[in-house]
Design a protein around this motif. Sequence first.
Motif, PDB file in Angstrom:
ATOM      1  N   ARG A   7       0.823  -1.200   0.000  1.00 55.80           N
ATOM      2  CA  ARG A   7       0.000   0.000   0.000  1.00 55.80           C
ATOM      3  C   ARG A   7       0.864   1.259   0.000  1.00 55.80           C
ATOM      4  N   ARG A   8       0.343   2.276  -0.654  1.00 58.94           N
ATOM      5  CA  ARG A   8       0.998   3.582  -0.646  1.00 58.94           C
ATOM      6  C   ARG A   8       0.919   4.155   0.767  1.00 58.94           C
ATOM      7  N   LEU A 132       2.352   8.428 -19.831  1.00 63.52           N
ATOM      8  CA  LEU A 132       3.407   8.336 -18.822  1.00 63.52           C
ATOM      9  C   LEU A 132       2.849   7.934 -17.460  1.00 63.52           C
ATOM     10  N   SER A 133       1.632   8.387 -17.145  1.00 66.05           N
ATOM     11  CA  SER A 133       1.028   8.007 -15.869  1.00 66.05           C
ATOM     12  C   SER A 133       0.783   6.500 -15.811  1.00 66.05           C
ATOM     13  N   VAL A 134       0.361   5.943 -16.929  1.00 62.78           N
ATOM     14  CA  VAL A 134       0.167   4.494 -16.999  1.00 62.78           C
ATOM     15  C   VAL A 134       1.507   3.779 -16.883  1.00 62.78           C
ATOM     16  N   ALA A 157       4.004  10.984  -8.521  1.00 66.46           N
ATOM     17  CA  ALA A 157       3.142   9.830  -8.294  1.00 66.46           C
ATOM     18  C   ALA A 157       1.687  10.283  -8.390  1.00 66.46           C
ATOM     19  N   LYS A 158       0.758   9.330  -8.276  1.00 68.23           N
ATOM     20  CA  LYS A 158      -0.653   9.644  -8.514  1.00 68.23           C
ATOM     21  C   LYS A 158      -1.152  10.822  -7.699  1.00 68.23           C
ATOM     22  N   GLN A 159      -0.901  10.821  -6.401  1.00 64.50           N
ATOM     23  CA  GLN A 159      -1.435  11.887  -5.553  1.00 64.50           C
ATOM     24  C   GLN A 159      -0.820  13.236  -5.917  1.00 64.50           C
ATOM     25  N   HIS A 160       0.443  13.216  -6.373  1.00 60.98           N
ATOM     26  CA  HIS A 160       1.083  14.465  -6.794  1.00 60.98           C
ATOM     27  C   HIS A 160       0.466  14.976  -8.096  1.00 60.98           C
ATOM     28  N   THR A 196       6.399  13.367 -14.510  1.00 61.49           N
ATOM     29  CA  THR A 196       6.037  11.957 -14.646  1.00 61.49           C
ATOM     30  C   THR A 196       7.119  11.199 -15.402  1.00 61.49           C
ATOM     31  N   LEU A 197       7.754  11.854 -16.370  1.00 59.14           N
ATOM     32  CA  LEU A 197       8.869  11.215 -17.078  1.00 59.14           C
ATOM     33  C   LEU A 197      10.014  10.919 -16.117  1.00 59.14           C
ATOM     34  N   ILE A 198      10.317  11.868 -15.243  1.00 58.75           N
ATOM     35  CA  ILE A 198      11.346  11.642 -14.232  1.00 58.75           C
ATOM     36  C   ILE A 198      10.946  10.483 -13.311  1.00 58.75           C
ATOM     37  N   THR A 199       9.653  10.428 -12.957  1.00 54.92           N
ATOM     38  CA  THR A 199       9.159   9.354 -12.092  1.00 54.92           C
ATOM     39  C   THR A 199       9.332   7.993 -12.743  1.00 54.92           C
ATOM     40  N   VAL A 200       9.050   7.912 -14.034  1.00 49.87           N
ATOM     41  CA  VAL A 200       9.216   6.654 -14.775  1.00 49.87           C
ATOM     42  C   VAL A 200      10.660   6.178 -14.692  1.00 49.87           C
TER      43      VAL A 200
END
Length: 216
Positions: A7-8, A132-134, A157-160, A196-200
Amino acid sequence: MMSDTNRRVLKVRDKKWVNQVASYISQKRITPNQISIASVFFAVLAGFALARFGLVHHVWLLLVSAVMIQLRLLCNLFDGLVAIEGGKSTASGELFNDVPDRIADVIILVSLGYAAGDYNYAVTLGWLAAVLSVMTAYIRTLGTSLNAPTSFAGPMAKQHRMALVTLACLLAIIEFHVFDSGYSLYVALCLLVAGTLITVFRRAGLIYQFLENAHD
């Protein structure tokens, strides 16, 4: 929905009112899977409001979108609480935990691109942010399948992502009243794509390091 170890980490779960609401829902004939599906419903409303704003520029649509996004996040919060703390987890919980989230992300982010459609490449950026989110979720799930620690690392991340879209909607309301422009939405799109690219890459890098170190 998901197992407790995957879990997050969310500090809001410790809030008294959150646990009271979760306890109330748990006593009703409401399943975590139904809550997950409801999150898509709110995402559709948010997406419709954003896309419609791109056509008519009525600022109240941005407020509707911001509220619907927050309701979507509340569904994401309570489905896990009802499943784990409420003891209503199901065998299909993992499926309902992830698939509605991916649908909701795509709807909201693509719609944001259309909301900022007055600016160059905004629609393209919206679709890119959605893809990118996916990818962030795919890499997280892939890492878990390879026995790597589940990574919810940001910076987007999603919440961000949802916090940024919500903030952009609220700022755009003020901006349209003062300057009659919606540049805030466009800036948010650019930040979403870059972050999101950085997150990936960050999540992929963490998984890579874990797998390499596991073989040392």
